[in-house]
Scaffold this active site. Structure first.
Site, mmCIF file in Angstrom:
data_model
loop_
_atom_site.group_PDB
_atom_site.id
_atom_site.type_symbol
_atom_site.label_atom_id
_atom_site.label_comp_id
_atom_site.label_asym_id
_atom_site.label_seq_id
_atom_site.Cartn_x
_atom_site.Cartn_y
_atom_site.Cartn_z
ATOM 1 C CE1 TYR A 6 5.645 41.150 -19.193
ATOM 2 C CE2 TYR A 6 4.258 42.905 -20.043
ATOM 3 C CZ TYR A 6 5.439 42.481 -19.454
ATOM 4 O OH TYR A 6 6.398 43.396 -19.120
ATOM 5 C CG ASP A 34 29.378 29.902 -21.098
ATOM 6 O OD1 ASP A 34 28.728 29.595 -22.110
ATOM 7 O OD2 ASP A 34 29.629 31.081 -20.783
ATOM 8 C CB THR A 63 24.614 31.990 -26.916
ATOM 9 O OG1 THR A 63 25.527 31.210 -27.700
ATOM 10 C CG2 THR A 63 25.396 32.888 -25.976
ATOM 11 C CE LYS A 87 28.146 33.794 -28.554
ATOM 12 N NZ LYS A 87 29.008 33.919 -27.346
HETATM 13 C C1 LIG Z 1 28.956 34.780 -26.263
HETATM 14 C C2 LIG Z 1 29.202 34.224 -24.917
HETATM 15 C C3 LIG Z 1 28.417 34.593 -23.815
HETATM 16 C C4 LIG Z 1 27.448 35.745 -23.830
HETATM 17 O O1 LIG Z 1 26.407 35.687 -24.675
HETATM 18 P P1 LIG Z 1 25.492 36.989 -24.954
HETATM 19 O O2 LIG Z 1 24.317 36.412 -25.630
HETATM 20 O O3 LIG Z 1 26.308 37.908 -25.784
HETATM 21 O O4 LIG Z 1 25.151 37.595 -23.637
HETATM 22 C C5 LIG Z 1 28.630 33.933 -22.624
HETATM 23 N N1 LIG Z 1 29.578 32.989 -22.500
HETATM 24 C C6 LIG Z 1 30.387 32.649 -23.520
HETATM 25 C C7 LIG Z 1 31.432 31.596 -23.329
HETATM 26 C C8 LIG Z 1 30.234 33.260 -24.761
HETATM 27 O O5 LIG Z 1 31.061 32.930 -25.760
#
Ligand SMILES: *Cc1c(COP(=O)(O)O)cnc(C)c1O
Length: 422
Positions: A54, A201, A228, A231
């Site tokens: 933790y 994002d 994230t 990806k």
């Molecule tokens: C994949 C994605 C997310 C969300 O990611 P998670 O890890 O699945 O919660 C947020 N914003 C964009 C633009 C994404 O492509």
């Protein structure tokens, strides 16, 4: 270390599921543009004993004792993230991309404030204010769109008009189904004009930015980037929030993540993030990122040559959105199923102003991050595009489909998923 030895001995049910997935990944082509294969080092970190600890709080300021090594791990992850993206502040604790966006909204907004984001049917993400998400109960979302889905240019004049009318607190760039680069200068200048934060994002393109294959939004003055890590960045599943230079924003983000939104951080995942960031700092990663784009271009050329309409006319990043219903008379859902049969995994996707519903839309979305990790170059990628279109043209020809399946399996054997990238 065999990661599955003990599971195999102890829990056959779960072992069988993992072994099945391993085989599926080994023998088929992964074209979902948000997926990738991580290194064995990343998996070892994520499977480590750090899961036992933790560590609520931040390095040097924890709520529990016994933190010398967790502090070390989190500081490494933070330092590497800052270096990769040119950020002054990094928060590596969000469990996922969705949490990163929620924490970012909580850090920068008061309830009732407005966000200007990309229209969801034009490529935006669920977490950018889809009505099914709870965040829309607290904040107000207004939209910009593409001016023309066949070129992909965003309607920046309309965007400015909406910004001036609604006075958003955040101008939000970023997407999960848009194959072009954005005009970052326009986003930042519109945000400045209305006194909004500029946020992007980068979930889909983080690896392309880290690998210097596309522009870094921080070079254009964005305040915050959310992402994230799993990806194109090729790390464990998780989230990341980066602040370019404003310390006050950096502090607000940390507070919003913990204690605002989450409890204890997933220290084993943060260790895996640190390992993945280390890989992304290696010169090999730039070669990888550049190859992702070359491979997507090679696929684009085949789709164009065979007369398939692509939203925005093609791609400048890692993904393609093809109007298979309009061009081939096969729905997105049917195409997804048919390609699944031959060992190609991708997803059905709505296209801009789709006349069909979201469960059976007109398009498919696919991309090259995972096949590029496997070692595919332009020639192999172009061949995959040919096989995809052959399969879509042979839906009633079982023999042809079987032959394509065999060819894809042979290609996978020739290009095994690597264990290491450095
Ligand atoms: C994949 C994605 C997310 C969300 O990611 P998670 O890890 O699945 O919660 C947020 N914003 C964009 C633009 C994404 O492509």
């Amino acid at each position: 270390m065999n990661l599955y030895e003990s599971i195999k001995k102890q829990d056959k049910e779960v072992f069988d599921a993992i072994a099945g997935e391993e085989e599926r990944e080994r023998d088929g082509l992964e074209l979902i543009p948000s997926e990738n294969y991580v290194s064995k080092a990343v998996r070892e970190a994520q499977g480590s004993i750090l899961t036992n600890k933790y560590s609520e709080g931040y390095p040097g300021k924890r709520y529990y004792g016994g933190q010398p090594f967790t502090d070390m791990v989190e500081n490494i992850a933070i330092d590497r993230a800052k270096k990769l993206f040119g950020a002054k502040f990094a928060n590596v604790q969000t469990h996922a991309g969705a949490n990163a966006n929620i924490a970012m909204y909580m850090a920068l907004l008061e309830p009732g404030d407005t966000v200007l984001g990309m229209d969801l049917s034009h490529g935006g993400h669920l977490t950018h204010g889809h009505p099914v998400t709870y965040i829309t109960k607290f904040f107000n979302f207004v939209r910009y769109k593409m001016k023309d889905p066949d070129t992909g240019e965003i309607d920046y004049d309309e965007m400015r008009r909406v910004a001036q009318e609604h006075k958003p607190k955040i101008v939000l760039a970023g997407f999960s189904a848009y194959p072009r680069e954005l005009d970052y200068e326009k986003f930042v200048s519109i945000a400045k004009e209305v006194g909004a934060y500029s946020v992007i994002d980068i979930a889909h393109i983080a690896g392309l930015i880290a690998g210097k294959a596309v522009k870094n939004p921080f070079d254009y003055g964005f305040d915050v980037m959310t992402s994230t890590t799993h990806k194109t960045l090729r790390g464990p599943r998780g989230g990341l929030i980066l602040t370019r230079e404003n310390e006050e924003i950096g502090k607000k983000v940390d507070k919003a993540v913990f204690p605002g939104l989450q409890g204890g951080p997933l220290m084993h995942v943060i260790a895996a993030k640190a390992v993945a960031f280390g890989e992304a700092l290696h010169p090999n990663f730039q070669t990888y990122a550049a190859q992702i784009l070359k491979n997507a271009k090679a696929m684009e050329e085949i789709f164009r040559a065979r007369g398939v309409r692509m939203i925005t006319g093609g791609t400048s990043n890692h993904l393609i959105l093809a109007d298979v219903y309009g061009s081939l008379g096969i729905s997105g859902k049917e195409a997804e199923q048919l390609l699944d049969e031959v060992g190609i995994t991708l997803n059905k996707n709505s296209i801009a102003d789709d006349t069909r519903g979201p469960m059976d839309p007109s398009g498919i979305r696919f991309g090259t991050p995972a096949i590029t990790t496997r070692g595919f170059k332009e020639a192999e990628s172009a061949h995959v595009a040919e096989l995809m279109l052959d399969a879509l043209a042979s839906r009633d020809d079982k023999n042809k489909l079987q032959q394509i399946r065999a060819e894809i399996k042979a290609g996978c054997e020739k290009f095994p998923i690597p264990d290491s990238f450095v």
